[in-house]
Motif scaffolding. Structure first.
Motif, mmCIF file in Angstrom:
data_model
loop_
_atom_site.group_PDB
_atom_site.id
_atom_site.type_symbol
_atom_site.label_atom_id
_atom_site.label_comp_id
_atom_site.label_asym_id
_atom_site.label_seq_id
_atom_site.Cartn_x
_atom_site.Cartn_y
_atom_site.Cartn_z
ATOM 1 N N ILE A 110 -47.736 -5.209 -22.434
ATOM 2 C CA ILE A 110 -46.700 -5.798 -21.574
ATOM 3 C C ILE A 110 -47.264 -6.460 -20.324
ATOM 4 O O ILE A 110 -46.527 -7.136 -19.600
ATOM 5 C CB ILE A 110 -45.675 -4.724 -21.146
ATOM 6 C CG1 ILE A 110 -46.344 -3.664 -20.244
ATOM 7 C CG2 ILE A 110 -45.002 -4.093 -22.346
ATOM 8 C CD1 ILE A 110 -45.360 -2.692 -19.618
ATOM 9 N N LYS A 111 -48.551 -6.287 -20.080
ATOM 10 C CA LYS A 111 -49.164 -6.786 -18.841
ATOM 11 C C LYS A 111 -48.864 -8.258 -18.561
ATOM 12 O O LYS A 111 -48.482 -8.617 -17.434
ATOM 13 C CB LYS A 111 -50.674 -6.541 -18.890
ATOM 14 C CG LYS A 111 -51.407 -6.875 -17.599
ATOM 15 C CD LYS A 111 -52.879 -6.520 -17.749
ATOM 16 C CE LYS A 111 -53.674 -6.894 -16.509
ATOM 17 N NZ LYS A 111 -55.123 -6.568 -16.684
ATOM 18 N N PRO A 112 -48.997 -9.177 -19.556
ATOM 19 C CA PRO A 112 -48.703 -10.584 -19.269
ATOM 20 C C PRO A 112 -47.235 -10.857 -18.930
ATOM 21 O O PRO A 112 -46.904 -11.933 -18.438
ATOM 22 C CB PRO A 112 -49.092 -11.295 -20.582
ATOM 23 C CG PRO A 112 -50.022 -10.360 -21.278
ATOM 24 C CD PRO A 112 -49.521 -8.997 -20.919
ATOM 25 N N ARG A 127 -44.932 -12.779 -27.038
ATOM 26 C CA ARG A 127 -45.894 -11.699 -26.804
ATOM 27 C C ARG A 127 -45.787 -10.647 -27.904
ATOM 28 O O ARG A 127 -46.802 -10.076 -28.330
ATOM 29 C CB ARG A 127 -45.659 -11.062 -25.433
ATOM 30 C CG ARG A 127 -46.646 -9.962 -25.060
ATOM 31 C CD ARG A 127 -48.063 -10.472 -25.049
ATOM 32 N NE ARG A 127 -49.003 -9.416 -24.669
ATOM 33 C CZ ARG A 127 -50.316 -9.496 -24.850
ATOM 34 N NH1 ARG A 127 -50.850 -10.585 -25.399
ATOM 35 N NH2 ARG A 127 -51.103 -8.501 -24.484
ATOM 36 N N ALA A 128 -44.577 -10.357 -28.360
ATOM 37 C CA ALA A 128 -44.379 -9.385 -29.440
ATOM 38 C C ALA A 128 -45.100 -9.831 -30.704
ATOM 39 O O ALA A 128 -45.712 -9.017 -31.414
ATOM 40 C CB ALA A 128 -42.894 -9.191 -29.711
ATOM 41 N N GLU A 129 -45.057 -11.122 -30.992
ATOM 42 C CA GLU A 129 -45.759 -11.642 -32.161
ATOM 43 C C GLU A 129 -47.268 -11.521 -31.992
ATOM 44 O O GLU A 129 -47.987 -11.206 -32.937
ATOM 45 C CB GLU A 129 -45.369 -13.105 -32.389
ATOM 46 C CG GLU A 129 -43.926 -13.298 -32.848
ATOM 47 C CD GLU A 129 -43.552 -14.760 -32.986
ATOM 48 O OE1 GLU A 129 -44.402 -15.627 -32.656
ATOM 49 O OE2 GLU A 129 -42.420 -15.045 -33.421
ATOM 50 N N ASP A 130 -47.743 -11.757 -30.762
ATOM 51 C CA ASP A 130 -49.186 -11.669 -30.493
ATOM 52 C C ASP A 130 -49.724 -10.261 -30.732
ATOM 53 O O ASP A 130 -50.827 -10.085 -31.254
ATOM 54 C CB ASP A 130 -49.492 -12.075 -29.047
ATOM 55 C CG ASP A 130 -49.365 -13.583 -28.840
ATOM 56 O OD1 ASP A 130 -49.344 -14.311 -29.840
ATOM 57 O OD2 ASP A 130 -49.278 -14.003 -27.668
ATOM 58 N N TRP A 141 -40.681 -0.725 -23.562
ATOM 59 C CA TRP A 141 -41.863 -0.410 -22.762
ATOM 60 C C TRP A 141 -41.747 -0.989 -21.353
ATOM 61 O O TRP A 141 -42.151 -0.347 -20.377
ATOM 62 C CB TRP A 141 -43.116 -0.954 -23.446
ATOM 63 C CG TRP A 141 -43.457 -0.241 -24.730
ATOM 64 C CD1 TRP A 141 -42.891 0.912 -25.205
ATOM 65 C CD2 TRP A 141 -44.439 -0.626 -25.696
ATOM 66 N NE1 TRP A 141 -43.448 1.262 -26.406
ATOM 67 C CE2 TRP A 141 -44.410 0.339 -26.735
ATOM 68 C CE3 TRP A 141 -45.322 -1.694 -25.796
ATOM 69 C CZ2 TRP A 141 -45.244 0.263 -27.842
ATOM 70 C CZ3 TRP A 141 -46.156 -1.777 -26.904
ATOM 71 C CH2 TRP A 141 -46.124 -0.809 -27.917
ATOM 72 N N LEU A 142 -41.212 -2.194 -21.233
ATOM 73 C CA LEU A 142 -41.032 -2.804 -19.908
ATOM 74 C C LEU A 142 -40.074 -1.968 -19.055
ATOM 75 O O LEU A 142 -40.311 -1.746 -17.864
ATOM 76 C CB LEU A 142 -40.490 -4.233 -20.054
ATOM 77 C CG LEU A 142 -41.497 -5.301 -20.479
ATOM 78 C CD1 LEU A 142 -40.770 -6.555 -20.962
ATOM 79 C CD2 LEU A 142 -42.436 -5.627 -19.319
#
Length: 651
Positions: A110-112, A127-130, A141-142
């Motif tokens: 979640i950092k980015p 980001r989830a796909e990454d 998580w966020l």
């Protein structure tokens, strides 16, 4: 009488007071945002945050009952409601490495998104796909991270944590590492799901039980973004994003985004406070905010730098500075740099690499990052500010200058006139009234102006808002104290040959686990005053102060104790008991007093002793006849001693 509160701690004229034990550990943050509801510590009323004021540390708030508005200090407000995690009210050492590692992997995922992107669905989906998880998982998580304000919110909620390592077998671990290095970190850039399938295929061939998908995802998330880009065929992108440019630093885009810390011996001979004779050079640890060049914290000591001096510098940087300025007699001065740094950047010294320090930083949402080997440009900002400070020090009587050529025939010891207290006052005055207000050559404005722009914004820049404050200052300070584990016996607990006892230990005497092995319990110790330690009760989840079992033993620092033990051992005594320590300490102090006028080393020793006693520990028990004995926290919250005290004298 109602006592005012400061940072969640009851305060009186003599300092900070509390009940005999420290209350539940609370690593939450006070996040100051418009529209949020807060409790005013002074009147107990609920207020809505209406707007930020141009005056630093001031807010416009509206009383929810009377609907009237007024201006208050940010330090008067505390959270009204929080999404509390009572299961996190434990000491950091109670969370196993396995659970902590999983929390770190979630954080990397979640950092980015921790800026504005967490509110942009397309960014979360990408980001989830990454990282190969469902977007709903990232949102969860966020939310968990934001509820605490640090990585601690990402620790799995279980009935409890037990110490232990990963459940992976050595064969599973080796296979995962091989596939990640040979398959995932490849310029073809396979997905996480493809990597999972490849690991399972290899497991089947080598007849190794396949690890779970979640375990593999966590291991992949542990890879840094820089390494992922560089090894997956995106070297130029990694270089542009992570390599520093002249007069810049990666990601230092707003106040407290990056803070650098380093140590230096001060180019000044100081004198003792009694005889005004030279005792050598002090040591300075300093922390600078890269974005604004504001100094956010410091630690000054007669002892060589250690992990404790680093930890106390970080803690001092987070906390407000009003009481510090008052204690130094600098009324009217302002030092508005405070709050949690996102990243603390340090060199690769052993005092920075201690595991306790890394875990303490992570628990409070601080990323500890080390300077890359062979990349001196990463340390340029802190080195330049230290150089600036030392140039100013060279104007003081007793300076050693920076080299022999500059010193020439100048007799530093003969010219020395300042005590450590006097130099500290001079240093802080210079920081807040000169350095912070002077135009910085790289910024074009003063650090104070740059900080203000970073907080409030201007026509060219969007402000990030007020920094976050700790809900409970004592939790912050206790988390950064050195920890020790010991068994509890009938005569109490023994640490470094010294016995400690209090009734708080009784229920754990000779306690053992299911296998019959003696249980070890957690203690934290203030190196400046080891006459008491802090015991973490695992059932009550509270800290209790445990004093010397022998009440005749005086207060002493770890430095004095080690010196006494060394003297006794040099006499040939193999067994060292408490009476020998008491006699040795008395003898040593008498010798120091007698020889203080004759030798610099003795005067320095005497001044250390005076400094340790005057500063007092972070938390001290005040003995009273009532059943509940309050605890006093001195006004100089962060005046701790250093752990590594085996260094020689510095002339």
């Amino acid at each position: 009488m109602n006592l005012p509160r400061y940072g969640g701690i009851m305060m009186s004229n003599s300092g900070f007071t509390e009940k005999r034990y420290h209350h539940r550990l609370d690593r939450g943050r006070i996040i100051l945002q418009k529209g949020n509801i807060y409790l005013n510590r002074e009147d107990g009323e609920q207020y809505e945050l209406v707007d930020y004021m141009d005056e630093p540390s001031q807010l416009l708030v509206r009383n929810l009952n009377t609907r009237t508005t007024k201006v208050v200090s940010i330090h008067q407000l505390e959270n009204f409601k929080m999404n509390e995690r009572t299961d996190l009210s434990v000491d950091l050492t109670a969370i196993s490495n396995e659970y902590w590692e999983k929390a770190q992997q979630k954080y990397e995922a979640i950092k980015p998104l921790l800026g504005m992107d967490q509110h942009r669905p397309y960014a979360v989906k990408a980001r989830a796909e990454d990282v190969g998880v469902n977007p709903r998982t990232l949102y969860r998580w966020l939310q968990a991270y934001n509820s605490i304000g640090s990585i601690a919110g990402l620790v799995d909620q279980k009935r409890g944590w037990q110490q232990g390592n990963s459940r992976l077998t050595p064969e599973q671990d080796k296979l995962i590492v091989q596939v990640i290095n040979e398959f995932y970190l490849h310029k073809q850039r396979p997905t996480t799901e493809q990597t999972i399938r490849e690991i399972r295929r290899r497991c089947k061939i080598e007849k190794v039980e396949s690890p779970s998908k979640e375990t593999i995802r966590i291991r992949i998330l542990h890879i840094s973004e820089e390494e992922r880009l560089r090894k997956r065929g995106q070297r130029e992108k990694a270089r542009n994003k992570f390599k520093p440019k002249p007069n810049s630093f990666p990601d230092a885009d707003y106040p407290l985004s990056v803070v650098q810390i380093d140590h230096t011996p001060v180019d000044l001979i100081i004198v003792d406070s009694k005889y005004r004779k030279p005792i050598g050079r002090p040591f300075l640890t300093v922390a600078i905010d890269i974005y604004s060049r504001m100094i956010v914290g410091y630690y000054l000591s007669l002892d060589a730098p250690s992990v404790t001096s680093v930890a106390m510098c970080i803690a001092r940087g987070i906390l407000p500075k009003e009481r510090l300025l008052l204690d130094l007699g600098l009324q009217g001065s302002e030092w508005n740099a405070f709050g949690y740094p996102v990243k603390v950047h340090v060199d690769n010294g052993p005092d920075f690499q201690a595991l306790d320090l890394s875990k303490s930083c992570s628990a409070h949402g601080i990323h500890l990052e080390f300077r890359p080997m062979g990349r001196p440009e990463y340390g340029g900002h802190i080195e330049r500010v230290i150089g600036t400070f030392m140039k100013e020090v060279h104007s003081l009587a007793g300076t050693t200058f920076s080299n022999i050529k500059e010193r020439d025939s100048y007799d530093s010891e003969k010219e020395a006139i300042m005590t450590l207290d006097e130099f500290e006052k001079w240093l802080v005055h210079y920081i807040v009234n000169v350095y912070h207000k002077r135009v910085h050559s790289a910024l074009g404005i003063s650090p104070e102006q740059k900080w203000k722009i970073g907080i409030f914004g201007d026509e060219n820049e969007v402000g990030c808002g007020y920094p976050q404050l700790p809900v409970d200052e004592q939790t912050l300070l206790l988390d950064f104290l050195p920890s020790i584990t010991r068994t509890i016996q009938h005569n109490g607990v023994t640490i470094d040959g010294l016995r400690y006892y209090d009734v708080a230990l009784n229920m754990y005497i000779s306690d053992s686990d299911e296998s019959g092995k003696s249980k070890e319990f957690l203690f934290r110790r203030d190196p400046r005053n080891i006459s008491k330690i802090w015991f973490y009760d695992p059932k009550l989840k509270r800290y209790f102060p445990i004093p010397f079992a022998n009440q005749a033993m005086p207060e002493m620092s770890i430095w004095e104790y080690r010196e006494v033990r060394s003297r006794i051992a040099n006499k040939g005594d193999k067994y060292i008991n408490e009476q020998q320590v008491l006699d040795g300490l008395t003898e040593m102090r008498e010798m120091v007093a007698e020889s203080a006028q004759r030798t610099k080393k003795a005067r320095r020793q005497a001044e250390r002793q005076k400094m340790h006693k005057a500063s007092k520990p972070i938390i001290e028990t005040k003995v009273e006849t009532k059943a509940v004995v309050p605890v006093v926290v001195t006004s100089n919250l962060l005046a701790l001693d250093d752990e590594s005290l085996s260094f020689g004298e510095v002339d």
